[in-house]
Design an enzyme around this catalytic site. Structure first.
Site, PDB file in Angstrom:
ATOM      1  N   LYS A  20       0.836  -1.212   0.000  1.00  0.00           N
ATOM      2  CA  LYS A  20       0.000   0.000   0.000  1.00  0.00           C
ATOM      3  C   LYS A  20       0.865   1.255   0.000  1.00  0.00           C
ATOM      4  CE  LYS A  20      -2.067  -0.994   3.911  1.00  0.00           C
ATOM      5  NZ  LYS A  20      -1.458  -2.287   4.179  1.00  0.00           N
ATOM      6  N   ARG A  94     -10.508   0.417   7.478  1.00  0.00           N
ATOM      7  CA  ARG A  94     -10.130  -0.982   7.627  1.00  0.00           C
ATOM      8  C   ARG A  94     -11.237  -1.812   8.270  1.00  0.00           C
ATOM      9  NH1 ARG A  94      -3.848  -2.145   8.658  1.00  0.00           N
ATOM     10  NH2 ARG A  94      -3.617   0.044   8.170  1.00  0.00           N
ATOM     11  N   ARG A 128      11.824  -5.635   5.930  1.00  0.00           N
ATOM     12  CA  ARG A 128      11.558  -4.191   5.870  1.00  0.00           C
ATOM     13  C   ARG A 128      12.305  -3.431   6.962  1.00  0.00           C
ATOM     14  NH1 ARG A 128       5.571  -1.892   5.895  1.00  0.00           N
ATOM     15  NH2 ARG A 128       5.393  -3.173   7.761  1.00  0.00           N
ATOM     16  N   ARG A 161      10.243  -2.055  12.424  1.00  0.00           N
ATOM     17  CA  ARG A 161       9.044  -1.735  13.189  1.00  0.00           C
ATOM     18  C   ARG A 161       8.772  -2.847  14.203  1.00  0.00           C
ATOM     19  NH1 ARG A 161       4.587   0.051   8.776  1.00  0.00           N
ATOM     20  NH2 ARG A 161       3.364  -1.403  10.044  1.00  0.00           N
ATOM     21  N   ARG A 172      -1.308  -9.749  12.725  1.00  0.00           N
ATOM     22  CA  ARG A 172      -1.817  -8.694  11.842  1.00  0.00           C
ATOM     23  C   ARG A 172      -2.485  -9.287  10.602  1.00  0.00           C
ATOM     24  NH1 ARG A 172       3.443  -5.747  10.745  1.00  0.00           N
ATOM     25  NH2 ARG A 172       2.384  -4.330   9.332  1.00  0.00           N
TER      26      ARG A 172
HETATM   27  P1  G5P Z   1       0.004   0.374   8.720  1.00  0.00           P
HETATM   28  O1  G5P Z   1       1.168   1.256   8.880  1.00  0.00           O
HETATM   29  O2  G5P Z   1      -1.065   0.756   7.788  1.00  0.00           O
HETATM   30  P2  G5P Z   1      -0.014  -2.251   7.603  1.00  0.00           P
HETATM   31  O3  G5P Z   1       0.256  -3.374   8.509  1.00  0.00           O
HETATM   32  O4  G5P Z   1      -1.386  -2.163   7.092  1.00  0.00           O
HETATM   33  O5  G5P Z   1       0.573  -1.042   8.399  1.00  0.00           O
HETATM   34  P3  G5P Z   1       2.271  -2.026   6.109  1.00  0.00           P
HETATM   35  O6  G5P Z   1       2.968  -3.017   6.974  1.00  0.00           O
HETATM   36  O7  G5P Z   1       2.637  -0.590   6.231  1.00  0.00           O
HETATM   37  O8  G5P Z   1       0.759  -2.251   6.284  1.00  0.00           O
HETATM   38  P4  G5P Z   1       2.158  -1.779   3.249  1.00  0.00           P
HETATM   39  O9  G5P Z   1       2.149  -0.297   3.369  1.00  0.00           O
HETATM   40  O10 G5P Z   1       0.980  -2.434   2.623  1.00  0.00           O
HETATM   41  O11 G5P Z   1       2.480  -2.515   4.606  1.00  0.00           O
HETATM   42  O12 G5P Z   1       3.405  -2.247   2.404  1.00  0.00           O
HETATM   43  P5  G5P Z   1       4.786  -1.480   2.040  1.00  0.00           P
HETATM   44  O13 G5P Z   1       5.401  -0.883   3.234  1.00  0.00           O
HETATM   45  O14 G5P Z   1       4.587  -0.658   0.819  1.00  0.00           O
HETATM   46  O15 G5P Z   1       5.614  -2.771   1.593  1.00  0.00           O
HETATM   47  C1  G5P Z   1       6.026  -3.716   2.553  1.00  0.00           C
HETATM   48  C2  G5P Z   1       7.509  -4.067   2.319  1.00  0.00           C
HETATM   49  O16 G5P Z   1       7.614  -4.782   1.089  1.00  0.00           O
HETATM   50  C3  G5P Z   1       8.426  -2.845   2.170  1.00  0.00           C
HETATM   51  O17 G5P Z   1       9.685  -3.163   2.748  1.00  0.00           O
HETATM   52  C4  G5P Z   1       8.538  -2.657   0.648  1.00  0.00           C
HETATM   53  O18 G5P Z   1       9.751  -2.017   0.265  1.00  0.00           O
HETATM   54  C5  G5P Z   1       8.497  -4.110   0.184  1.00  0.00           C
HETATM   55  N1  G5P Z   1       7.945  -4.335  -1.155  1.00  0.00           N
HETATM   56  C6  G5P Z   1       6.957  -3.666  -1.807  1.00  0.00           C
HETATM   57  N2  G5P Z   1       6.745  -4.219  -3.016  1.00  0.00           N
HETATM   58  C7  G5P Z   1       7.593  -5.268  -3.128  1.00  0.00           C
HETATM   59  C8  G5P Z   1       7.861  -6.249  -4.147  1.00  0.00           C
HETATM   60  O19 G5P Z   1       7.269  -6.264  -5.231  1.00  0.00           O
HETATM   61  N3  G5P Z   1       8.823  -7.182  -3.872  1.00  0.00           N
HETATM   62  C9  G5P Z   1       9.504  -7.192  -2.683  1.00  0.00           C
HETATM   63  N4  G5P Z   1      10.434  -8.136  -2.513  1.00  0.00           N
HETATM   64  N5  G5P Z   1       9.297  -6.290  -1.725  1.00  0.00           N
HETATM   65  C10 G5P Z   1       8.361  -5.345  -1.940  1.00  0.00           C
HETATM   66  O20 G5P Z   1      -0.670   0.128  10.150  1.00  0.00           O
HETATM   67  C11 G5P Z   1       0.119  -0.201  11.256  1.00  0.00           C
HETATM   68  C12 G5P Z   1      -0.749  -0.425  12.459  1.00  0.00           C
HETATM   69  O21 G5P Z   1      -1.466   0.790  12.746  1.00  0.00           O
HETATM   70  C13 G5P Z   1      -2.782   0.519  13.186  1.00  0.00           C
HETATM   71  C14 G5P Z   1      -2.853  -0.990  13.346  1.00  0.00           C
HETATM   72  O22 G5P Z   1      -2.411  -1.312  14.641  1.00  0.00           O
HETATM   73  C15 G5P Z   1      -1.828  -1.472  12.312  1.00  0.00           C
HETATM   74  O23 G5P Z   1      -1.353  -2.753  12.590  1.00  0.00           O
HETATM   75  N6  G5P Z   1      -3.730   1.019  12.186  1.00  0.00           N
HETATM   76  C16 G5P Z   1      -5.060   0.966  12.291  1.00  0.00           C
HETATM   77  N7  G5P Z   1      -5.865   0.476  13.260  1.00  0.00           N
HETATM   78  C17 G5P Z   1      -7.196   0.549  13.049  1.00  0.00           C
HETATM   79  N8  G5P Z   1      -7.753   1.073  11.941  1.00  0.00           N
HETATM   80  C18 G5P Z   1      -6.979   1.584  10.944  1.00  0.00           C
HETATM   81  N9  G5P Z   1      -7.538   2.112   9.829  1.00  0.00           N
HETATM   82  C19 G5P Z   1      -5.572   1.553  11.101  1.00  0.00           C
HETATM   83  N10 G5P Z   1      -4.539   1.958  10.333  1.00  0.00           N
HETATM   84  C20 G5P Z   1      -3.436   1.627  11.008  1.00  0.00           C
HETATM   85 MG    MG Z   2       2.311   1.035   5.030  1.00  0.00          MG
END
Ligand code: G5P
Ligand code: MG
Length: 225
Positions: A20, A94, A128, A161, A172
């Site tokens: 995302k 979410r 990450r 993190r 998660r």
């Molecule tokens: P966050 O911060 O929203 P998450 O858990 O939903 O966290 P996260 O972990 O931030 O999602 P993302 O943004 O979907 O993941 O993914 P990203 O960071 O872009 O990519 C993940 C990794 O993969 C990175 O290292 C990237 O470089 C790599 N990558 C990307 N593409 C590729 C690929 O093609 N290949 C490879 N090899 N790597 C790749 O929420 C955190 C917490 O906040 C709370 C909750 O507690 C949550 O757990 N929260 C909420 N609580 C309630 N309601 C809500 N709406 C909430 N929002 C947040």
């Molecule tokens: Mg994120």
């Protein structure tokens, strides 16, 4: 085409690690949208030392969703400040409760859902590393920093993190599915849900780019990431 005046209201949904943040960052840069990440807002609110921050931290560390009223209040305040801009929400809504709160203030144009296999998600999150102050995200396999362990722009140390530890990651991913399903169904029934499946962000990206281009003119050409 006649798509100039209306402000774009878009959402990117997907499990932890689905890309995302990566996809939103590219969209924001290419199309001039504001990228608003609920997780990033939450992490920034933790630093303040207040009671709300301390409470939120307990949820984040365990990989649990923060209660709806907490995140909804936070997001509504941030969206209020950006009424005159195009925006793209990363990680919000979410739950069905959050989706209803969002309905109260805008009409969504577009919802992008990233469908990534479970094993791929686990691998990505464990590789990450982030720069806490800016929110810049690296991945040891996918987009490593120029120098191992330090941020490209500031030279400050990178950290993992808390919720990228294996126990928290599993929690998660489980929680995500339960809460997100009714949200997806809601947007699907409205005909605004666009799902993209795959294991690589770079392969999904051209399709996302094409979809966005049909709604808003790009400010930068497509080739460079
Ligand atoms: P966050 O911060 O929203 P998450 O858990 O939903 O966290 P996260 O972990 O931030 O999602 P993302 O943004 O979907 O993941 O993914 P990203 O960071 O872009 O990519 C993940 C990794 O993969 C990175 O290292 C990237 O470089 C790599 N990558 C990307 N593409 C590729 C690929 O093609 N290949 C490879 N090899 N790597 C790749 O929420 C955190 C917490 O906040 C709370 C909750 O507690 C949550 O757990 N929260 C909420 N609580 C309630 N309601 C809500 N709406 C909430 N929002 C947040
Ligand atoms: Mg994120």
């Amino acid at each position: 085409p006649a798509m100039a005046s209306k402000l774009l209201r878009a959402v990117v949904l997907g499990p932890p690690g689905s890309g995302k943040g990566t996809v939103c960052e590219r969209i924001a840069r290419r199309f001039g949208l504001q990228h608003l990440s609920s997780g990033q807002f939450l992490r920034e609110s933790l630093g303040g030392g207040g009671e709300a921050g301390a409470l939120a931290q307990q949820y984040l560390e365990r990989g649990l969703l923060v209660p709806d009223h907490v995140i909804t209040r936070l997001m509504m305040a941030e969206l209020e400040k950006r009424r005159e801009q195009h925006w793209l929400l990363d990680g919000f809504p979410r739950t069905l409760g959050q989706a209803k709160a969002l309905d109260g203030i805008c009409q969504l144009d577009l919802v992008i859902s990233l469908n990534i296999p479970f094993e791929t998600l686990k691998d990505r999150l464990s590789a990450r590393w982030v720069h806490p102050a800016s929110g810049r995200v690296y991945n040891m396999d996918f987009n490593p920093p120029h120098t191992q362990g330090v941020d490209d722009l500031t030279g400050e140390p990178l950290v993992q993190r808390e919720d990228d530890r294996p126990e928290a990651v599993a929690a998660r991913l489980r929680k995500y599915k339960d809460a997100a399903k009714p949200v997806m169904e809601l947007y699907k029934s409205r005909g605004i849900l666009h799902s993209f499946s795959g294991t690589e962000t770079n392969k999904i990206w051209p399709y996302v780019y094409t979809l966005l281009s049909s709604r808003i003119p790009p400010v930068l050409p497509e080739e460079e990431h």
